[in-house]
Motif scaffolding. Structure first.
Motif, mmCIF file in Angstrom:
data_model
loop_
_atom_site.group_PDB
_atom_site.id
_atom_site.type_symbol
_atom_site.label_atom_id
_atom_site.label_comp_id
_atom_site.label_asym_id
_atom_site.label_seq_id
_atom_site.Cartn_x
_atom_site.Cartn_y
_atom_site.Cartn_z
ATOM 1 N N PRO A 105 -55.119 165.837 145.283
ATOM 2 C CA PRO A 105 -55.132 164.529 144.631
ATOM 3 C C PRO A 105 -56.459 163.788 144.852
ATOM 4 C CG PRO A 105 -53.012 164.890 145.663
ATOM 5 C CD PRO A 105 -53.908 166.028 146.094
ATOM 6 N N ALA A 106 -57.060 163.928 146.019
ATOM 7 C CA ALA A 106 -58.350 163.267 146.280
ATOM 8 C C ALA A 106 -59.433 163.815 145.358
ATOM 9 C CB ALA A 106 -58.741 163.451 147.739
ATOM 10 N N ALA A 107 -59.406 165.130 145.115
ATOM 11 C CA ALA A 107 -60.404 165.737 144.233
ATOM 12 C C ALA A 107 -60.221 165.246 142.798
ATOM 13 C CB ALA A 107 -60.311 167.258 144.288
ATOM 14 N N ILE A 108 -58.969 165.127 142.362
ATOM 15 C CA ILE A 108 -58.704 164.643 141.004
ATOM 16 C C ILE A 108 -59.179 163.207 140.864
ATOM 17 C CG2 ILE A 108 -56.871 164.036 139.346
ATOM 18 C CD1 ILE A 108 -57.430 167.059 139.508
ATOM 19 N N ARG A 109 -58.826 162.371 141.832
ATOM 20 C CA ARG A 109 -59.220 160.955 141.771
ATOM 21 C C ARG A 109 -60.737 160.818 141.718
ATOM 22 N NH1 ARG A 109 -57.625 155.922 142.253
ATOM 23 N NH2 ARG A 109 -58.880 154.458 143.424
ATOM 24 N N ALA A 110 -61.425 161.549 142.554
ATOM 25 C CA ALA A 110 -62.890 161.481 142.573
ATOM 26 C C ALA A 110 -63.480 161.975 141.252
ATOM 27 C CB ALA A 110 -63.434 162.299 143.740
ATOM 28 N N ARG A 111 -62.908 163.041 140.713
ATOM 29 C CA ARG A 111 -63.456 163.612 139.484
ATOM 30 C C ARG A 111 -63.213 162.705 138.291
ATOM 31 N NH1 ARG A 111 -67.608 166.922 139.427
ATOM 32 N NH2 ARG A 111 -67.839 167.784 137.346
ATOM 33 N N LEU A 112 -62.092 162.002 138.272
ATOM 34 C CA LEU A 112 -61.817 161.081 137.169
ATOM 35 C C LEU A 112 -62.958 160.083 137.004
ATOM 36 C CD1 LEU A 112 -58.004 160.443 137.681
ATOM 37 C CD2 LEU A 112 -59.073 161.562 135.695
ATOM 38 N N ARG A 131 -65.991 160.434 137.903
ATOM 39 C CA ARG A 131 -67.224 161.122 137.506
ATOM 40 C C ARG A 131 -67.229 161.492 136.031
ATOM 41 N NH1 ARG A 131 -70.831 161.984 141.572
ATOM 42 N NH2 ARG A 131 -71.337 164.116 141.048
ATOM 43 N N ILE A 132 -66.050 161.526 135.393
ATOM 44 C CA ILE A 132 -65.988 161.826 133.957
ATOM 45 C C ILE A 132 -65.627 160.575 133.155
ATOM 46 C CG2 ILE A 132 -65.554 164.298 134.251
ATOM 47 C CD1 ILE A 132 -62.570 163.739 133.698
ATOM 48 N N SER A 133 -65.971 159.422 133.724
ATOM 49 C CA SER A 133 -65.840 158.120 133.048
ATOM 50 C C SER A 133 -64.412 157.648 132.841
ATOM 51 C CB SER A 133 -66.578 158.124 131.698
ATOM 52 O OG SER A 133 -67.932 158.405 131.900
ATOM 53 N N CYS A 134 -63.473 158.174 133.620
ATOM 54 C CA CYS A 134 -62.089 157.701 133.546
ATOM 55 C C CYS A 134 -61.819 156.764 134.711
ATOM 56 C CB CYS A 134 -61.120 158.875 133.599
ATOM 57 S SG CYS A 134 -61.212 159.945 132.160
ATOM 58 N N ASP A 135 -61.048 155.715 134.461
ATOM 59 C CA ASP A 135 -60.697 154.763 135.508
ATOM 60 C C ASP A 135 -59.570 155.361 136.358
ATOM 61 O OD1 ASP A 135 -59.787 152.676 137.086
ATOM 62 O OD2 ASP A 135 -60.029 151.174 135.504
ATOM 63 N N PRO A 136 -59.831 155.733 137.616
ATOM 64 C CA PRO A 136 -58.798 156.375 138.432
ATOM 65 C C PRO A 136 -57.680 155.432 138.869
ATOM 66 C CG PRO A 136 -60.779 156.035 139.727
ATOM 67 C CD PRO A 136 -61.100 155.615 138.318
ATOM 68 N N ASP A 137 -57.841 154.134 138.601
ATOM 69 C CA ASP A 137 -56.817 153.170 138.994
ATOM 70 C C ASP A 137 -55.873 152.798 137.856
ATOM 71 O OD1 ASP A 137 -57.660 152.895 141.699
ATOM 72 O OD2 ASP A 137 -59.350 151.686 140.989
ATOM 73 N N VAL A 138 -56.292 153.062 136.616
ATOM 74 C CA VAL A 138 -55.466 152.718 135.462
ATOM 75 C C VAL A 138 -55.383 153.946 134.569
ATOM 76 C CG1 VAL A 138 -55.141 151.198 133.476
ATOM 77 C CG2 VAL A 138 -56.196 150.314 135.568
ATOM 78 N N VAL A 139 -54.200 154.494 134.476
ATOM 79 C CA VAL A 139 -53.977 155.705 133.686
ATOM 80 C C VAL A 139 -54.346 155.444 132.225
ATOM 81 C CG1 VAL A 139 -52.249 157.385 132.954
ATOM 82 C CG2 VAL A 139 -52.127 156.408 135.241
ATOM 83 N N VAL A 145 -67.970 152.669 140.822
ATOM 84 C CA VAL A 145 -67.236 153.796 141.374
ATOM 85 C C VAL A 145 -68.078 155.058 141.466
ATOM 86 C CG1 VAL A 145 -64.955 152.944 140.725
ATOM 87 C CG2 VAL A 145 -66.191 154.470 139.179
ATOM 88 N N GLY A 146 -69.318 155.000 140.983
ATOM 89 C CA GLY A 146 -70.218 156.120 141.210
ATOM 90 C C GLY A 146 -70.279 157.163 140.125
ATOM 91 N N ARG A 147 -69.920 156.820 138.901
ATOM 92 C CA ARG A 147 -70.026 157.797 137.820
ATOM 93 C C ARG A 147 -71.499 158.130 137.617
ATOM 94 N NH1 ARG A 147 -69.988 155.786 132.141
ATOM 95 N NH2 ARG A 147 -72.127 155.802 132.707
ATOM 96 N N GLY A 148 -71.778 159.329 137.135
ATOM 97 C CA GLY A 148 -73.158 159.633 136.851
ATOM 98 C C GLY A 148 -73.491 161.105 136.941
ATOM 99 N N ALA A 149 -72.756 161.887 137.745
ATOM 100 C CA ALA A 149 -73.103 163.283 137.895
ATOM 101 C C ALA A 149 -72.700 164.106 136.686
ATOM 102 C CB ALA A 149 -72.439 163.863 139.143
ATOM 103 N N VAL A 150 -71.694 163.650 135.957
ATOM 104 C CA VAL A 150 -71.226 164.381 134.785
ATOM 105 C C VAL A 150 -71.316 163.444 133.592
ATOM 106 C CG1 VAL A 150 -69.237 165.511 133.722
ATOM 107 C CG2 VAL A 150 -69.651 165.766 136.157
ATOM 108 N N PRO A 151 -71.970 163.873 132.540
ATOM 109 C CA PRO A 151 -72.044 162.992 131.370
ATOM 110 C C PRO A 151 -70.653 162.755 130.795
ATOM 111 C CG PRO A 151 -73.288 165.043 131.009
ATOM 112 C CD PRO A 151 -72.643 165.129 132.359
ATOM 113 N N ALA A 152 -70.441 161.560 130.283
ATOM 114 C CA ALA A 152 -69.141 161.237 129.668
ATOM 115 C C ALA A 152 -68.934 162.101 128.451
ATOM 116 C CB ALA A 152 -69.107 159.756 129.285
ATOM 117 N N ALA A 153 -67.723 162.609 128.307
ATOM 118 C CA ALA A 153 -67.400 163.441 127.148
ATOM 119 C C ALA A 153 -67.335 162.574 125.911
ATOM 120 C CB ALA A 153 -66.064 164.160 127.374
ATOM 121 N N ALA A 154 -67.614 163.158 124.788
ATOM 122 C CA ALA A 154 -67.555 162.406 123.536
ATOM 123 C C ALA A 154 -66.124 161.943 123.316
ATOM 124 C CB ALA A 154 -68.026 163.263 122.369
ATOM 125 N N GLY A 155 -65.957 160.708 122.966
ATOM 126 C CA GLY A 155 -64.610 160.186 122.880
ATOM 127 C C GLY A 155 -64.273 159.815 121.527
#
Length: 167
Positions: A128-135, A137-145, A157-167
């Motif tokens: 779960p910690a890995a999922i929360r951290a990765r969210l 990094r992929i521009s998803c808010d880990p606190d609000v589904v 929250v430190g986004r930046g290592a992975v570019p945001a996917a086209a939405g």
């Protein structure tokens, strides 16, 4: 030297077993130690006794403490390495990032984030910690589904290592 006889009784419960330790000392200084353990069904699951000469209680207590501590360390769940998830320590791929992002955004914001994170952790074989951290990094808010981060919160929250996917 005047010695008095006495009895000391101590009870404790661990893993649904009620343990009773009774120490009885006589006028000569001898100490009788009795231990019993009874489970929730009333079955005696532990018992033992020993008799110690005058002055023998302290060295015996040290020996028992050392021995039982060592034994409990061998059997304690805390002493074992926690199980790792199937993809633990594996690199995230663009495909796994896209799948995680899509899964997160498919849930309504009313779903509890911790429950969704645990579900995604199971599905992606990650902690779960890995999922929360990765969210994050992929521009998803880990606190609000189901919510993306905006530029302000992404920076926090430190986004930046992975570019945001086209939405």
């Amino acid at each position: 030297m005047l010695r008095m006889a006495f009895t000391l009784e101590h009870t404790s419960t661990a893993q649904d077993v009620d343990y009773t330790l009774r120490l009885t000392t006589d006028e000569d200084g001898n100490t009788a130690v009795e231990l019993t353990g009874v489970d929730a069904e009333g079955t005696r699951v532990a018992e033992g006794s020993l008799t110690l000469p005058p002055g023998g209680a302290a060295p015996c207590a040290r020996l028992l403490t050392q021995s039982l501590t060592a034994l409990s360390g061998l059997r304690s769940p805390r002493s074992r390495k926690p199980p790792t998830s199937g993809n633990a320590n594996q690199r995230w791929t663009a495909e796994s990032d896209a799948a995680l992002r899509e899964a997160w955004l498919s849930h309504p914001p009313t779903d509890p984030a911790p429950e969704v994170i645990r579900q995604l952790a199971s599905e992606h074989e990650r902690s779960p910690a890995a999922i929360r951290a990765r969210l994050a990094r992929i521009s998803c808010d880990p606190d609000v589904v189901g919510r993306l981060l905006n530029e302000t919160t992404a920076g926090l929250v430190g986004r930046g290592a992975v570019p945001a996917a086209a939405g």
